[in-house]
Scaffold this active site. Structure first.
Site, PDB file in Angstrom:
ATOM      1  N   HIS A 102       0.843  -1.195   0.000  1.00 11.42           N
ATOM      2  CA  HIS A 102       0.000   0.000   0.000  1.00 11.42           C
ATOM      3  C   HIS A 102       0.876   1.242   0.000  1.00 11.42           C
ATOM      4  O   HIS A 102       2.031   1.203   0.422  1.00 11.42           O
ATOM      5  CB  HIS A 102      -0.947   0.024   1.209  1.00 11.42           C
ATOM      6  CG  HIS A 102      -0.245  -0.125   2.517  1.00 11.42           C
ATOM      7  ND1 HIS A 102       0.167  -1.349   3.011  1.00 11.42           N
ATOM      8  CD2 HIS A 102       0.158   0.786   3.431  1.00 11.42           C
ATOM      9  CE1 HIS A 102       0.766  -1.182   4.171  1.00 11.42           C
ATOM     10  NE2 HIS A 102       0.790   0.111   4.444  1.00 11.42           N
ATOM     11  N   HIS A 104       0.966   5.338   1.152  1.00  6.71           N
ATOM     12  CA  HIS A 104       0.375   6.354   2.032  1.00  6.71           C
ATOM     13  C   HIS A 104       0.430   7.708   1.332  1.00  6.71           C
ATOM     14  O   HIS A 104       1.510   8.123   0.874  1.00  6.71           O
ATOM     15  CB  HIS A 104       1.196   6.514   3.310  1.00  6.71           C
ATOM     16  CG  HIS A 104       1.272   5.299   4.186  1.00  6.71           C
ATOM     17  ND1 HIS A 104       0.549   5.181   5.344  1.00  6.71           N
ATOM     18  CD2 HIS A 104       2.010   4.159   4.092  1.00  6.71           C
ATOM     19  CE1 HIS A 104       0.838   4.028   5.933  1.00  6.71           C
ATOM     20  NE2 HIS A 104       1.722   3.384   5.191  1.00  6.71           N
TER      21      HIS A 104
END
Ligand code: 5GP
Length: 138
Positions: A102, A104
């Site tokens: 992922h 950010h």
């Protein structure tokens, strides 16, 4: 280390756990970070399973990076942040706590220090409103 399909983001991707969703397409899910380092902290989670950048398929990375840019722009517009930090951690010693790739997108506000990584939980109503506002600007 290999990918563990029981990680929390895999469960969110499968709809087994809830999230404050900003956007979803064939390649990725975008959601609010529930322990934000600043107001508007958003996560882009590619759907292709990998622990992090190190074991990811290059095709999955190139499919998702334009969305990372779109989200960064939308978050900046929605929050009026002065800057945007893009972060991505690989393995626990580097700060990774959820082992599904992922990115950010972290708004930075002039003179306001960022909160701790994976610190206090945000208010659900505030996260829901932010998710809606960011989605409208994508
Ligand atoms: P990492 O440390 O792996 O780069 O980042 C994981 C991020 O996921 C942290 O910023 C943490 O606040 C966030 N996080 C942890 N659990 C959940 C959750 O259940 N839902 C959401 N939306 N974010 C989470």
């Amino acid at each position: 280390m290999s990918y563990d399909p029981t990680n929390i983001f895999a469960k969110i991707l499968k709809g087994e756990l809830p999230c404050h969703k900003v956007h979803e397409d064939d390649d990725a899910l975008v959601m609010m970070d529930i322990f934000p380092q600043s107001k508007g902290h958003t996560l882009i989670v590619p759907k292709a399973p990998s622990r992090n950048l190190l074991d990811a398929d290059p095709a999955a990375i190139s499919a998702v990076m334009p969305l990372v840019q779109r989200v960064a722009r939308a978050v900046k517009a929605a929050t009026n942040a002065d800057g945007i930090r893009l972060a991505q951690f690989n393995e626990a010693p580097a700060g990774q706590t959820v082992f599904h790739l992922h990115f950010h997108v972290i708004p930075v506000y002039e003179g306001v220090p960022l909160g701790a990584h994976a610190g206090g939980k945000a208010d659900d109503a505030e996260l829901a409103a932010l998710a809606q506002d960011i989605a409208a600007r994508l």
